[in-house]
Structures are given as structure tokens and as C-alpha cells.
Design an enzyme around this catalytic site. Sequence first.
Site, PDB file in Angstrom:
ATOM      1  N   LYS A   1       0.850  -1.181   0.000  1.00 36.36           N
ATOM      2  CA  LYS A   1       0.000   0.000   0.000  1.00 36.36           C
ATOM      3  C   LYS A   1       0.886   1.231   0.000  1.00 36.36           C
ATOM      4  O   LYS A   1       1.929   1.255   0.660  1.00 36.36           O
ATOM      5  CB  LYS A   1      -0.911   0.015   1.237  1.00 36.36           C
ATOM      6  CG  LYS A   1      -1.762   1.254   1.355  1.00 36.36           C
ATOM      7  CD  LYS A   1      -2.594   1.256   2.631  1.00 36.36           C
ATOM      8  CE  LYS A   1      -3.365   2.564   2.744  1.00 36.36           C
ATOM      9  NZ  LYS A   1      -4.193   2.620   3.961  1.00 36.36           N
TER      10      LYS A   1
ATOM     11  N   PRO B   1       4.796   8.070   1.087  1.00 35.08           N
ATOM     12  CA  PRO B   1       5.042   7.264  -0.109  1.00 35.08           C
ATOM     13  C   PRO B   1       6.442   6.665  -0.132  1.00 35.08           C
ATOM     14  O   PRO B   1       7.376   7.175   0.511  1.00 35.08           O
ATOM     15  CB  PRO B   1       4.858   8.278  -1.254  1.00 35.08           C
ATOM     16  CG  PRO B   1       4.009   9.357  -0.682  1.00 35.08           C
ATOM     17  CD  PRO B   1       4.395   9.450   0.763  1.00 35.08           C
ATOM     18  N   ASN B   2       6.597   5.579  -0.877  1.00 38.05           N
ATOM     19  CA  ASN B   2       7.878   4.910  -1.096  1.00 38.05           C
ATOM     20  C   ASN B   2       8.521   4.388   0.185  1.00 38.05           C
ATOM     21  O   ASN B   2       9.730   4.205   0.252  1.00 38.05           O
ATOM     22  CB  ASN B   2       8.858   5.852  -1.831  1.00 38.05           C
ATOM     23  CG  ASN B   2       8.297   6.356  -3.138  1.00 38.05           C
ATOM     24  OD1 ASN B   2       7.770   5.577  -3.928  1.00 38.05           O
ATOM     25  ND2 ASN B   2       8.393   7.654  -3.364  1.00 38.05           N
ATOM     26  N   ARG B   3       7.694   4.161   1.200  1.00 37.19           N
ATOM     27  CA  ARG B   3       8.163   3.662   2.505  1.00 37.19           C
ATOM     28  C   ARG B   3       9.126   4.625   3.196  1.00 37.19           C
ATOM     29  O   ARG B   3       9.837   4.250   4.126  1.00 37.19           O
ATOM     30  CB  ARG B   3       8.832   2.272   2.361  1.00 37.19           C
ATOM     31  CG  ARG B   3       7.884   1.172   1.887  1.00 37.19           C
ATOM     32  CD  ARG B   3       6.763   0.944   2.895  1.00 37.19           C
ATOM     33  NE  ARG B   3       5.935  -0.197   2.584  1.00 37.19           N
ATOM     34  CZ  ARG B   3       4.793  -0.151   1.920  1.00 37.19           C
ATOM     35  NH1 ARG B   3       4.355   1.014   1.467  1.00 37.19           N
ATOM     36  NH2 ARG B   3       4.095  -1.239   1.695  1.00 37.19           N
ATOM     37  N   LEU B   4       9.162   5.877   2.733  1.00 33.51           N
ATOM     38  CA  LEU B   4       9.994   6.889   3.398  1.00 33.51           C
ATOM     39  C   LEU B   4       9.141   7.617   4.423  1.00 33.51           C
ATOM     40  O   LEU B   4       8.857   8.811   4.316  1.00 33.51           O
ATOM     41  CB  LEU B   4      10.585   7.846   2.357  1.00 33.51           C
ATOM     42  CG  LEU B   4      11.556   7.199   1.367  1.00 33.51           C
ATOM     43  CD1 LEU B   4      12.048   8.218   0.349  1.00 33.51           C
ATOM     44  CD2 LEU B   4      12.736   6.574   2.112  1.00 33.51           C
TER      45      LEU B   4
END
Length: 215
Positions: free
Chosen positions: A10, A191-194
Site C-alpha cells: 500500500k 510514499p515509497n516507505r519513506l
Amino acid sequence: MEKDLSDYRKSYEKGELLLGNVPENPLELFRDWFIEVDTHFNVDEANAMTISTIGLDEYPKSRVVLLKKYTYEGFIFYTNYNSEKGQAIKNNPNVCLSFFWHAAERQIIIKGKAEKISENLSDGYFESRPRGSQLGAIVSNQSEPIDSRDTLDQKLKVLEEQYEGKEIERPDFWGGYIVKPIELEFWQGRPNRLHDRIRYKLQKDYNWKIERLCP
């Protein structure tokens, strides 16, 4: 049995958490987040939190309880003092609380020490509970083995007859704890697991050190 969950993904895009936007006191940020989640994100039981303790068997154990009050001093919940969690807290008061509000893509992790609140505060909360919940607190030897559900129901029936028309007093084995925090970490999905992670650590002068952590 095998199930591969590696494709469960997600993108988190509902908010941000930046150092320049946070208050000096983490309890104020907790309050703001809680109100936002409870008001705008349609979360059932936003006060549901996981409490982790170190048991007498030296293993950590986590379970969900309900937060009943938060103040600048800490976080209050109620339970049976003789329960497994109560015995664990008596042996080691260092605990961890966590909230995960999926709808808001937010998590809060709280380290602290648990201690019993005053008896009059526990009395006041017990009096505010529904009568069925009061009887349930008395009838259940929480965490102890029981042979069947019927046994529990029969014990409750006997207790209902015993207290019919009478005031129910709080048993001395049931009451509240306050968890006084020494560290709080706020997590906002990005977003982008950051993800954004801000940590508050209590210092010796009782001020809070604020740090941004790598995701």
C-alpha cells in the site's frame, strides 16, 4: 500451511510529519492526533491501544486494552491487578503502549512506567461503569483457567442475585494504572516507505529532546 504475503503493498499518502510543525510537548501532539483520528477518520474505538509487558516467564506479551484518560502526566487504563498483565507490571513496571490508526496511516509508540492510580480515582471510574461491567469485573478471575463458559455464566447469575437492589463496590483487586511516558515516537506513513518518524525522549531536566528518525 504456507501463504506468501509479499505482494501485500500500500502507498501511504494521507499526511506528513515534519520537525518544524510539532509542539515541544509530545502529549500535545498525542492529543491533536487523537482528536483528529476520532473526529475525522471514522475509527472504531480510537482509544484501543496495545500494551506490552514482560511476563514472569521473561517473555514479552502484548494485548489490546482501552485507554480511558490521558493527561500531561500520562495514560490511564483499568484492569484486574491480579491478572497476567497486572502481575507482570508488579514485577516490572516498564511497559510499552502503541496505537495504530490504519485509516489515518499513523502510529504512536510510547515507552513508560506503569503505576497504580489512587483508590479514589479507581472508585470514581468503577462507579461510572455499567452495572454489568461492574459485576463482570468481580466475577472473573482474569487470566485464570476455567472449565467452561457455563461456569462463568452461572457465577454471574449468582452474583446478580446477590447484588440485586444493592450498590456494587469496587473490589480491591481491580483498578487503574497510569503509564508515565519517558519516550514517544510518532509515525506518519509516507510514499515509497519513506515514512516520517519523530521521537521525543524525556531528559533529566524534564524537557523533551526531539529527533527525526530514519524510516
